[in-house]
Design a protein around this motif. Structure first.
Motif, short mmCIF file in Angstrom:
data_model
loop_
_atom_site.label_atom_id
_atom_site.label_comp_id
_atom_site.label_asym_id
_atom_site.label_seq_id
_atom_site.Cartn_x
_atom_site.Cartn_y
_atom_site.Cartn_z
N ASP A 136 0.65 -1.27 -0.09
CA ASP A 136 0.02 -0.08 -0.08
C ASP A 136 0.99 1.34 0.04
OD1 ASP A 136 -2.09 -1.75 0.03
OD2 ASP A 136 -2.60 -1.54 2.16
N ASP A 137 2.08 1.08 0.26
CA ASP A 137 2.75 2.13 0.56
C ASP A 137 4.30 2.13 0.19
OD1 ASP A 137 2.99 5.37 1.71
OD2 ASP A 137 4.65 4.25 2.59
N ILE A 138 5.24 2.68 -0.59
CA ILE A 138 6.40 2.45 -1.21
C ILE A 138 7.35 2.75 0.03
CG2 ILE A 138 6.60 4.71 -2.25
CD1 ILE A 138 7.88 1.36 -3.69
N ASP A 139 7.32 3.62 0.75
CA ASP A 139 8.00 3.91 1.80
C ASP A 139 8.22 2.75 2.67
OD1 ASP A 139 9.15 6.45 0.78
OD2 ASP A 139 7.46 7.07 1.63
N LEU A 140 6.88 2.36 3.16
CA LEU A 140 6.73 1.44 4.08
C LEU A 140 7.40 -0.10 3.65
CD1 LEU A 140 5.59 -0.05 6.72
CD2 LEU A 140 3.60 -0.49 5.35
N GLN A 141 7.10 -0.27 2.23
CA GLN A 141 7.71 -1.46 1.67
C GLN A 141 9.18 -1.51 1.57
OE1 GLN A 141 5.72 -2.24 -2.38
NE2 GLN A 141 7.69 -2.86 -3.20
N ASN A 142 9.87 -0.34 1.25
CA ASN A 142 11.18 -0.26 1.29
C ASN A 142 11.77 -0.54 2.65
OD1 ASN A 142 11.54 0.36 -1.37
ND2 ASN A 142 11.24 2.41 -1.14
N LEU A 143 11.19 0.01 3.66
CA LEU A 143 11.51 -0.14 5.03
C LEU A 143 11.67 -1.67 5.59
CD1 LEU A 143 12.27 1.13 7.93
CD2 LEU A 143 9.97 1.34 8.26
N ILE A 144 10.41 -2.33 5.11
CA ILE A 144 10.28 -3.71 5.44
C ILE A 144 11.40 -4.38 4.69
CG2 ILE A 144 8.79 -5.79 5.48
CD1 ILE A 144 6.50 -4.24 5.75
N ASP A 145 11.70 -4.24 3.47
CA ASP A 145 12.61 -5.01 2.60
C ASP A 145 13.88 -4.85 3.15
OD1 ASP A 145 10.81 -6.06 0.80
OD2 ASP A 145 11.01 -4.33 -0.59
N SER A 146 14.46 -3.54 3.70
CA SER A 146 15.64 -3.30 4.24
C SER A 146 15.85 -4.10 5.66
CB SER A 146 15.80 -1.72 4.32
OG SER A 146 15.84 -0.88 3.14
N LEU A 147 14.89 -3.99 6.35
CA LEU A 147 14.79 -4.81 7.63
C LEU A 147 15.02 -6.06 7.27
CD1 LEU A 147 14.51 -4.70 10.77
CD2 LEU A 147 12.05 -5.26 10.16
N GLN A 148 14.43 -6.84 6.33
CA GLN A 148 14.58 -8.29 6.10
C GLN A 148 16.05 -8.74 5.33
OE1 GLN A 148 10.04 -10.08 5.56
NE2 GLN A 148 11.04 -9.07 3.38
N LYS A 149 16.38 -7.78 4.58
CA LYS A 149 17.84 -7.83 3.87
C LYS A 149 18.97 -7.85 4.78
CE LYS A 149 16.99 -5.23 0.20
NZ LYS A 149 17.46 -4.28 -0.87
N ILE A 150 18.78 -6.92 5.65
CA ILE A 150 19.94 -6.48 6.68
C ILE A 150 20.23 -7.63 7.80
CG2 ILE A 150 20.96 -4.98 8.46
CD1 ILE A 150 19.57 -2.53 6.65
N ASN A 151 18.76 -8.01 8.10
CA ASN A 151 18.86 -9.14 9.41
C ASN A 151 18.77 -10.64 8.63
OD1 ASN A 151 18.62 -7.38 11.92
ND2 ASN A 151 17.06 -6.40 10.70
N HIS A 152 18.75 -10.54 7.50
CA HIS A 152 18.54 -12.21 6.98
C HIS A 152 17.22 -12.80 7.48
CE1 HIS A 152 23.13 -12.09 5.93
NE2 HIS A 152 22.34 -11.11 4.95
N CYS A 153 16.12 -12.26 7.50
CA CYS A 153 14.85 -12.58 8.02
C CYS A 153 13.74 -12.44 7.09
CB CYS A 153 14.66 -11.82 9.32
SG CYS A 153 14.49 -10.11 9.41
N CYS A 154 12.72 -13.10 7.61
CA CYS A 154 11.36 -12.90 6.72
C CYS A 154 10.15 -12.99 7.62
CB CYS A 154 11.73 -14.30 5.58
SG CYS A 154 10.39 -14.27 4.48
N GLY A 155 9.44 -12.03 7.44
CA GLY A 155 8.09 -12.03 8.43
C GLY A 155 8.48 -11.70 9.85
N ALA A 156 7.47 -11.73 10.71
CA ALA A 156 7.54 -11.43 12.17
C ALA A 156 8.34 -12.60 12.90
CB ALA A 156 6.27 -10.97 12.72
N GLN A 157 7.57 -14.07 12.62
CA GLN A 157 8.21 -15.03 13.19
C GLN A 157 8.71 -15.92 12.14
OE1 GLN A 157 4.60 -15.84 15.79
NE2 GLN A 157 6.03 -15.51 17.42
N GLY A 158 8.39 -15.82 10.83
CA GLY A 158 8.70 -16.79 9.87
C GLY A 158 7.99 -16.36 8.67
N PRO A 159 8.29 -17.15 7.48
CA PRO A 159 8.03 -16.73 6.21
C PRO A 159 6.14 -16.93 6.00
CG PRO A 159 9.95 -18.15 6.12
CD PRO A 159 9.47 -18.11 7.35
N ASP A 160 5.70 -17.87 6.80
CA ASP A 160 4.23 -17.84 6.72
C ASP A 160 3.54 -16.63 7.07
OD1 ASP A 160 4.08 -20.41 5.79
OD2 ASP A 160 4.32 -21.46 7.55
N ASP A 161 4.15 -15.91 7.81
CA ASP A 161 3.39 -14.54 8.37
C ASP A 161 2.99 -13.55 6.93
OD1 ASP A 161 3.91 -14.84 10.91
OD2 ASP A 161 5.65 -13.90 11.10
N TRP A 162 3.61 -14.17 5.81
CA TRP A 162 3.29 -13.24 4.39
C TRP A 162 1.74 -13.50 4.18
CZ3 TRP A 162 5.00 -8.72 3.05
CH2 TRP A 162 6.33 -8.60 3.71
#
Length: 270
Positions: A136-162
């Motif tokens: 819904d928002d490009i800035d929010l999208q970029n923020l989540i993508d950066s968080l996942q790439k930097i921390n090597h993670c996916c979702g809140a508790q795992g990929p199924d959160d998507w």
């Protein structure tokens, strides 16, 4: 017989202009934050349609930038004008606001330490709400993508959160091409690829979970952040101490200048 009282009290130019210099940095930083936030909103068309602000169910990072900018601009302005004009009212407002922010930071840190489970639940809830608004928002999208790439993670508790996001949901009602996938930021990067493959996460959750390890990060971002904090505790503590010392220094300058001004006014009253 008449008695005369002579006062040697005077406002210290050193403290006056040091406080002015201290606050001009905050004021300029506040202007920069406000300019960046308003520019980002204009690029997204928010300024022409303010209803978009309330239409986003997740966090708009621009709102955070604007709030920080407004606070820094207001405090910097009050401190600069209060120091130059020797205005006790503005100086007390500046000093009181800095004290309040300092105590608020201290209270948040103590409560976060004492109620770790509650904080973990709120972070999980916050992350899941923002996953829902990922597209819904490009800035929010970029923020989540950066968080996942930097921390090597996916979702809140795992990929199924998507599954919380309608585009990545695995339900049969979904017609999205991204159905049962994850964002590209969840993918394990291939060193041989020079161009980012934004479709690397397509259909990955249709496979068995034993195959996920080769393609995507399977650790949740909450667990990744919990693991990151102990490893970087000295950096976090150093940043907190540096910010606290800056705030205490500003409070000291403001209180010293207020005392000088009050002493001069008291001396002039006789």
């Amino acid at each position: 017989m008449h008695y005369y009282r002579y006062s040697n009290a005077e406002v210290s130019c050193w403290y006056k202009y040091l406080l002015f210099s201290y606050n001009i940095v905050f004021w300029l930083a506040g202007v920069a934050f406000l300019a960046a936030g308003l520019w980002a909103w204009s690029e997204k068309g928010v300024l022409s349609d303010l209803t978009k602000v309330t239409g986003l169910h997740g966090l708009d990072p621009v709102v955070l930038v604007l709030v920080v900018g407004i606070v820094m601009f207001t405090l910097g302005f009050a401190g600069c004008v209060g120091a130059l004009r020797e205005n006790i009212c503005l100086l007390k407002f500046f000093c009181g606001a800095i004290v309040f922010i300092f105590l608020l930071e201290l209270a948040v840190a103590v409560l976060a330490f004492l109620f770790q489970d509650w904080v973990r639940d709120r972070v999980k809830e916050f992350f899941e709400n923002n996953i829902k608004s990922y597209r819904d928002d490009i800035d929010l999208q970029n923020l989540i993508d950066s968080l996942q790439k930097i921390n090597h993670c996916c979702g809140a508790q795992g990929p199924d959160d998507w599954d919380f996001n309608i585009y990545f949901n695995c339900s049969s009602e979904s017609k999205s091409r991204e159905k049962c996938g994850v964002p590209f930021s969840c993918c394990i990067p291939d060193p041989a690829q020079k161009v980012v493959n934004t479709q690397c996460g397509y259909d990955v959750r249709k496979k068995s979970k034993s195959q996920w390890d080769d393609q995507i990060f399977v650790k949740g971002c909450i667990l990744a952040l919990e693991a990151w904090l102990p490893r970087n505790i000295y950096i976090v503590a150093g940043v907190f101490i540096a910010i606290s010392l800056l705030q205490i220094f500003g409070i000291f300058l403001a209180r010293t200048l207020i005392s000088d001004i009050e002493a001069v006014k008291a001396g002039n009253a006789f």
